[in-house]
Design a protein around this motif. Structure first.
Motif, mmCIF file in Angstrom:
data_model
loop_
_atom_site.group_PDB
_atom_site.id
_atom_site.type_symbol
_atom_site.label_atom_id
_atom_site.label_comp_id
_atom_site.label_asym_id
_atom_site.label_seq_id
_atom_site.Cartn_x
_atom_site.Cartn_y
_atom_site.Cartn_z
ATOM 1 N N GLU A 81 -14.026 3.199 9.445
ATOM 2 C CA GLU A 81 -14.513 2.224 8.489
ATOM 3 C C GLU A 81 -15.905 1.831 8.939
ATOM 4 O OE1 GLU A 81 -13.353 -2.123 8.008
ATOM 5 O OE2 GLU A 81 -12.256 -1.109 6.392
ATOM 6 N N GLN A 113 -19.716 -0.202 8.041
ATOM 7 C CA GLN A 113 -20.274 -1.350 7.343
ATOM 8 C C GLN A 113 -21.748 -1.076 7.090
ATOM 9 O OE1 GLN A 113 -20.527 -5.261 9.351
ATOM 10 N NE2 GLN A 113 -19.449 -6.025 7.556
ATOM 11 N N GLN A 134 -25.440 -2.708 4.759
ATOM 12 C CA GLN A 134 -26.056 -3.733 3.934
ATOM 13 C C GLN A 134 -26.969 -3.052 2.925
ATOM 14 O OE1 GLN A 134 -27.863 -6.414 6.852
ATOM 15 N NE2 GLN A 134 -26.268 -7.888 6.308
ATOM 16 N N VAL A 165 -17.914 -7.295 1.436
ATOM 17 C CA VAL A 165 -17.637 -8.318 2.423
ATOM 18 C C VAL A 165 -18.327 -9.614 2.019
ATOM 19 C CG1 VAL A 165 -17.930 -8.983 4.845
ATOM 20 C CG2 VAL A 165 -17.375 -6.614 4.256
ATOM 21 N N THR A 188 -23.123 -6.904 1.661
ATOM 22 C CA THR A 188 -22.574 -6.311 2.876
ATOM 23 C C THR A 188 -21.253 -5.688 2.458
ATOM 24 O OG1 THR A 188 -23.607 -7.995 4.253
ATOM 25 C CG2 THR A 188 -21.787 -6.741 5.229
ATOM 26 N N THR A 192 -18.000 -2.629 3.309
ATOM 27 C CA THR A 192 -17.316 -1.715 4.210
ATOM 28 C C THR A 192 -16.838 -0.535 3.372
ATOM 29 O OG1 THR A 192 -15.180 -2.814 3.952
ATOM 30 C CG2 THR A 192 -16.547 -3.503 5.821
#
Length: 101
Positions: free
Chosen positions: A22, A24, A26, A54, A68, A70
């Motif tokens: 997973e 993440q 931006q 997120v 943001t 994931t």
């Protein structure tokens, strides 16, 4: 012998699942001109498989903001996710892929 092979098979399957990660990232999106724009962009981003938002931080100008997200990199390429908002007339730019290091 059979028990050893089963144990080895389970270990190999577990190792394969562990390589799926997973991640993440931006993404900054501009062209937000109404209150529903951030919702529309959020829906567009989530059209790519495994994407979860997120947070969304709107800039002071109200015309842009940072999402943001994931996502599972085995299901969706980051480039595909960043491209989704353009189908709705928004501009999206990858700011940070926090898990690429």
């Amino acid at each position: 012998m059979r028990k050893t092979l089963i144990t080895l098979g389970v270990a190999l399957l577990s190792a394969g699942a562990a390589s799926a990660e997973e991640r993440q990232a931006q993404i900054e999106v501009s062209g937000l001109w109404c209150p529903s724009c951030s919702y529309i962009v959020g829906e567009a981003l989530q059209k790519a498989a495994s994407v979860e938002i997120v947070s969304f931080d709107e800039h002071e100008d109200g015309a842009s903001g940072v999402y943001t997200i994931t996502f599972d990199d085995t299901q969706t390429a980051l480039e595909e996710i960043v491209a989704q908002p353009s189908a709705y007339g928004y501009t999206a730019v990858l700011l940070d892929d926090a898990s690429s290091s």
